[in-house]
Motif scaffolding. Structure first.
Motif: not given
Length: 210
Positions: A46, A48, A51-52, A55, A141, A200, A203-204, A206-207
């Motif tokens: 993913a 940037r 991901r943005r 979010r 995703a 959201q 992606v969290q 993923m981080t």
């Protein structure tokens, strides 16, 4: 041999999948590519910007809410391999809990999605569509997160497109694919058991894993 849902599943078990030349062609043929596209469940990329977007998005995610709508969205293009018989077969598989969809919604509108077939811990991604920017990327995703959480070991994308390659997809040989398929279909997995997560939340996760 008449193509039935059972025959279709037997085909997947041996590593082949059906296609038609176009929506108006009644003939269906089996495909067994020498090079197979797969998306490693621990290798989804993913960017940037994606991901943005995830979010900030207002899109909602669902599973199996509108399977037919996803199939029809995938077929709604100039060139499609989804003819009437293929559409009917996959809808039957869905009703038998052997095919599933993940949908992306913008309010009440279906704007993206992906569907595929489940056999053990193998998920065979059939097609996806997008009617809004990034809808198909968000769908993938969220799908990868669900498959990994559900215990899947193989995400078969059939072919490797530029779009899939940008998200971490790779090509493997036919022999490598068949080895992975033979192992995966013997293992248990569940598409419906994992909790439904928003973009959201995905992606969290993923981080946290990176």
């Amino acid at each position: 041999m008449r193509l039935t849902p059972d025959v279709l599943m037997q085909g997947y078990a041996t590593g082949i999948f059906p296609m038609a030349e176009h929506r108006d062609d009644p003939d269906i043929f089996w495909v067994d590519p020498q090079r197979r596209g797969v998306l490693p469940l621990n290798g989804f990329h993913a960017s940037r910007s994606l991901r943005r977007t995830m979010r900030k998005t207002t899109f909602d995610i669902s599973i199996d809410r509108d399977f037919e709508g996803v199939v029809d969205g995938c077929a709604d293009r100039v060139d499609t391999w989804i003819n009437a018989e293929i559409r009917s077969l996959y809808i039957t598989l869905h009703r038998n809990h052997k095919a599933h969809s993940l949908e992306v919604w913008d309010g009440p509108m279906l704007v993206g999605g992906v569907y595929g077939v489940v056999l053990g811990a193998a998920f065979f991604g059939e097609s996806m569509f997008s009617r809004r920017p990034n809808a198909s990327k968000i769908a993938l995703a969220c799908l990868v997160d669900r498959l990994a959480d559900g215990g899947f070991k193989l995400f078969d994308t059939q072919f490797l497109t530029e779009h899939l390659a940008s998200l971490g997809g790779v090509e493997v040989s036919r022999a490598t694919y068949h080895q992975a398929l033979d192992a995966a279909q013997q293992l248990p997995a569940s598409f419906t058991a994992p909790p439904l997560r928003s973009p959201q939340e995905v992606v969290q996760r993923m981080t946290q894993r990176s």
